[in-house]
Write a protein that holds these residues in place. Structure first.
Motif, PDB file in Angstrom:
ATOM      1  N   LEU A 153       0.844  -1.188   0.000  1.00 57.67           N
ATOM      2  CA  LEU A 153       0.000   0.000   0.000  1.00 57.67           C
ATOM      3  C   LEU A 153       0.882   1.242   0.000  1.00 57.67           C
ATOM      4  O   LEU A 153       1.767   1.393   0.855  1.00 57.67           O
ATOM      5  CB  LEU A 153      -0.916  -0.008   1.225  1.00 57.67           C
ATOM      6  N   ALA A 154       0.664   2.118  -0.986  1.00 56.57           N
ATOM      7  CA  ALA A 154       1.449   3.339  -1.198  1.00 56.57           C
ATOM      8  C   ALA A 154       2.887   3.044  -1.597  1.00 56.57           C
ATOM      9  O   ALA A 154       3.714   3.956  -1.675  1.00 56.57           O
ATOM     10  CB  ALA A 154       1.421   4.247   0.031  1.00 56.57           C
ATOM     11  N   GLY A 155       3.215   1.779  -1.854  1.00 55.14           N
ATOM     12  CA  GLY A 155       4.543   1.435  -2.325  1.00 55.14           C
ATOM     13  C   GLY A 155       5.643   1.502  -1.288  1.00 55.14           C
ATOM     14  O   GLY A 155       6.824   1.394  -1.621  1.00 55.14           O
ATOM     15  N   LEU A 156       5.266   1.626  -0.018  1.00 46.37           N
ATOM     16  CA  LEU A 156       6.278   1.764   1.028  1.00 46.37           C
ATOM     17  C   LEU A 156       7.044   0.460   1.233  1.00 46.37           C
ATOM     18  O   LEU A 156       6.461  -0.624   1.280  1.00 46.37           O
ATOM     19  CB  LEU A 156       5.625   2.190   2.342  1.00 46.37           C
ATOM     20  N   ASN A 157       8.364   0.584   1.354  1.00 51.11           N
ATOM     21  CA  ASN A 157       9.256  -0.550   1.625  1.00 51.11           C
ATOM     22  C   ASN A 157       9.158  -1.625   0.545  1.00 51.11           C
ATOM     23  O   ASN A 157       9.288  -2.815   0.824  1.00 51.11           O
ATOM     24  CB  ASN A 157       8.956  -1.149   3.007  1.00 51.11           C
ATOM     25  N   PHE A 158       8.896  -1.189  -0.698  1.00 56.84           N
ATOM     26  CA  PHE A 158       8.768  -2.129  -1.812  1.00 56.84           C
ATOM     27  C   PHE A 158       9.575  -1.594  -2.992  1.00 56.84           C
ATOM     28  O   PHE A 158       9.302  -0.503  -3.489  1.00 56.84           O
ATOM     29  CB  PHE A 158       7.302  -2.300  -2.213  1.00 56.84           C
ATOM     30  N   ILE A 159      10.576  -2.331  -3.422  1.00 60.76           N
ATOM     31  CA  ILE A 159      11.403  -1.954  -4.565  1.00 60.76           C
ATOM     32  C   ILE A 159      11.063  -2.872  -5.735  1.00 60.76           C
ATOM     33  O   ILE A 159      11.425  -4.054  -5.734  1.00 60.76           O
ATOM     34  CB  ILE A 159      12.903  -2.062  -4.240  1.00 60.76           C
ATOM     35  N   PRO A 160      10.332  -2.364  -6.722  1.00 62.46           N
ATOM     36  CA  PRO A 160       9.923  -3.238  -7.831  1.00 62.46           C
ATOM     37  C   PRO A 160      11.106  -3.697  -8.675  1.00 62.46           C
ATOM     38  O   PRO A 160      12.088  -2.980  -8.838  1.00 62.46           O
ATOM     39  CB  PRO A 160       9.008  -2.329  -8.664  1.00 62.46           C
ATOM     40  N   GLY A 192     -10.155   9.513   6.210  1.00 56.58           N
ATOM     41  CA  GLY A 192     -10.162  10.766   5.473  1.00 56.58           C
ATOM     42  C   GLY A 192      -9.503  10.671   4.112  1.00 56.58           C
ATOM     43  O   GLY A 192      -8.933  11.652   3.608  1.00 56.58           O
ATOM     44  N   ILE A 193      -9.572   9.489   3.492  1.00 51.05           N
ATOM     45  CA  ILE A 193      -8.894   9.236   2.218  1.00 51.05           C
ATOM     46  C   ILE A 193      -9.916   8.998   1.114  1.00 51.05           C
ATOM     47  O   ILE A 193     -10.855   8.212   1.284  1.00 51.05           O
ATOM     48  CB  ILE A 193      -7.970   7.999   2.327  1.00 51.05           C
ATOM     49  N   ASP A 194      -9.734   9.681  -0.012  1.00 49.21           N
ATOM     50  CA  ASP A 194     -10.446   9.321  -1.239  1.00 49.21           C
ATOM     51  C   ASP A 194      -9.671   8.140  -1.822  1.00 49.21           C
ATOM     52  O   ASP A 194      -8.649   8.325  -2.495  1.00 49.21           O
ATOM     53  CB  ASP A 194     -10.474  10.500  -2.203  1.00 49.21           C
ATOM     54  N   PHE A 195     -10.139   6.925  -1.533  1.00 50.09           N
ATOM     55  CA  PHE A 195      -9.313   5.759  -1.815  1.00 50.09           C
ATOM     56  C   PHE A 195      -9.169   5.484  -3.306  1.00 50.09           C
ATOM     57  O   PHE A 195      -8.123   4.992  -3.749  1.00 50.09           O
ATOM     58  CB  PHE A 195      -9.844   4.523  -1.087  1.00 50.09           C
ATOM     59  N   ALA A 196     -10.188   5.797  -4.094  1.00 46.52           N
ATOM     60  CA  ALA A 196     -10.048   5.625  -5.541  1.00 46.52           C
ATOM     61  C   ALA A 196      -8.947   6.539  -6.074  1.00 46.52           C
ATOM     62  O   ALA A 196      -8.120   6.123  -6.903  1.00 46.52           O
ATOM     63  CB  ALA A 196     -11.374   5.910  -6.237  1.00 46.52           C
ATOM     64  N   GLU A 197      -8.904   7.767  -5.592  1.00 44.84           N
ATOM     65  CA  GLU A 197      -7.842   8.687  -5.993  1.00 44.84           C
ATOM     66  C   GLU A 197      -6.478   8.184  -5.519  1.00 44.84           C
ATOM     67  O   GLU A 197      -5.470   8.280  -6.228  1.00 44.84           O
ATOM     68  CB  GLU A 197      -8.110  10.080  -5.431  1.00 44.84           C
ATOM     69  N   PHE A 198      -6.448   7.644  -4.308  1.00 47.54           N
ATOM     70  CA  PHE A 198      -5.219   7.086  -3.737  1.00 47.54           C
ATOM     71  C   PHE A 198      -4.658   5.990  -4.642  1.00 47.54           C
ATOM     72  O   PHE A 198      -3.467   5.991  -4.992  1.00 47.54           O
ATOM     73  CB  PHE A 198      -5.550   6.533  -2.348  1.00 47.54           C
ATOM     74  N   VAL A 199      -5.505   5.048  -5.030  1.00 46.08           N
ATOM     75  CA  VAL A 199      -5.065   3.934  -5.879  1.00 46.08           C
ATOM     76  C   VAL A 199      -4.636   4.441  -7.253  1.00 46.08           C
ATOM     77  O   VAL A 199      -3.628   3.994  -7.815  1.00 46.08           O
ATOM     78  CB  VAL A 199      -6.180   2.881  -5.991  1.00 46.08           C
ATOM     79  N   SER A 200      -5.378   5.397  -7.792  1.00 49.02           N
ATOM     80  CA  SER A 200      -5.033   5.970  -9.086  1.00 49.02           C
ATOM     81  C   SER A 200      -3.665   6.651  -9.039  1.00 49.02           C
ATOM     82  O   SER A 200      -2.844   6.505  -9.961  1.00 49.02           O
ATOM     83  CB  SER A 200      -6.105   6.981  -9.505  1.00 49.02           C
ATOM     84  N   THR A 201      -3.406   7.381  -7.961  1.00 48.98           N
ATOM     85  CA  THR A 201      -2.122   8.070  -7.809  1.00 48.98           C
ATOM     86  C   THR A 201      -0.964   7.077  -7.761  1.00 48.98           C
ATOM     87  O   THR A 201       0.092   7.292  -8.375  1.00 48.98           O
ATOM     88  CB  THR A 201      -2.120   8.939  -6.540  1.00 48.98           C
ATOM     89  N   CYS A 202      -1.164   5.973  -7.036  1.00 48.61           N
ATOM     90  CA  CYS A 202      -0.115   4.946  -6.961  1.00 48.61           C
ATOM     91  C   CYS A 202       0.163   4.335  -8.328  1.00 48.61           C
ATOM     92  O   CYS A 202       1.324   4.101  -8.695  1.00 48.61           O
ATOM     93  CB  CYS A 202      -0.518   3.862  -5.966  1.00 48.61           C
ATOM     94  N   ALA A 203      -0.893   4.076  -9.097  1.00 49.97           N
ATOM     95  CA  ALA A 203      -0.717   3.497 -10.432  1.00 49.97           C
ATOM     96  C   ALA A 203      -0.024   4.480 -11.372  1.00 49.97           C
ATOM     97  O   ALA A 203       0.799   4.083 -12.214  1.00 49.97           O
ATOM     98  CB  ALA A 203      -2.062   3.073 -11.002  1.00 49.97           C
TER      99      ALA A 203
END
Length: 234
Positions: A153-160, A192-203
């Protein structure tokens, strides 16, 4: 060819790998989606038994949009244990039933206990499911299937180490995510998160890393003999 995505909660697949699954589907692969937990604690107002039914319906609606088969181990939230034999056997039977050529699941260092437990269960079950004399409900599956870990989630501690360009399947990914209305509401009210926006931002962020409009990020499970001299992602 067959791909199995196994995640902790009913919306985790949509968050991290639905665009990739949609690409597999376009390639003609059979797609199986499984949530190990029923997600019954993910709301402040809706009671667990009611929420379990709601989230199951949301998940099946999402899977139907993809033309995937939706499966569940139906374990309560925060009651998944990576070292519990009963839970490992539930995951084993999912693998033995789906008989996948590749498995996608959580990273071992993801952010919450259910995700970490599922990652361990999948790793262990994918090996044990190959043993013919370890009997469960489903017939043993002789293939030691490659595993890919999906983004945290949010790419934390993950190196692709691998990316999948999901620009052409991004809209489908987001439509699948929107089926999880109970969780989009919960995340808005609870965090307090717009989760669809959150996922879109990560992508979009992962897309910027690899020169794509939108992307999903992965790393293979580097354990013998799961590493293969070929790419299994689309």
């Amino acid at each position: 060819m067959r791909v199995l995505a196994i995640a902790a909660h009913p919306d985790d697949i949509e968050i991290s790998c639905a665009g990739t699954l949609a690409r597999y589907k376009k390639m003609g692969w059979d797609v199986f989606m499984c949530h190990v937990s029923n997600g019954n604690q993910g709301h402040a107002v809706i009671m667990p038994d009611e929420l379990r039914a709601i989230r199951r319906k949301e998940f099946l609606n999402s899977a139907a949009l993809l033309g995937a088969e939706g499966l569940t181990c139906d374990i309560d939230d925060l009651c998944i244990y990576g070292d519990m034999r009963e839970h490992r056997e539930k995951v084993m039977d999912i693998i033995r039933y789906a008989r996948p050529d590749v498995i996608i699941t959580h990273s071992p260092n993801d952010y919450m206990p259910d995700h970490v437990a599922v990652s361990k269960l999948v790793f262990d079950a994918s090996f044990v499911s190959t043993l013919p004399h370890y009997t469960t409900r489903e017939t043993y599956y002789e293939t030691l299937t490659p595993i890919y870990y999906m983004d945290t989630l949010a790419g934390l501690n993950f190196i692709p180490t691998e990316y999948v360009d999901i620009t052409d399947t991004y809209d489908q990914k987001m439509e699948m995510l929107r089926q999880h209305e109970s969780q989009l509401t919960w995340m808005k009210d609870h965090d307090g998160i717009d989760f669809a926006e959150f996922v879109s931002t990560c992508a979009r962020y992962r897309g910027l890393q690899c020169g794509a409009g939108y992307a999903e990020a992965f790393t293979p499970c580097y354990a013998w003999p799961k590493v293969k001299a070929e790419r299994y992602l689309p």
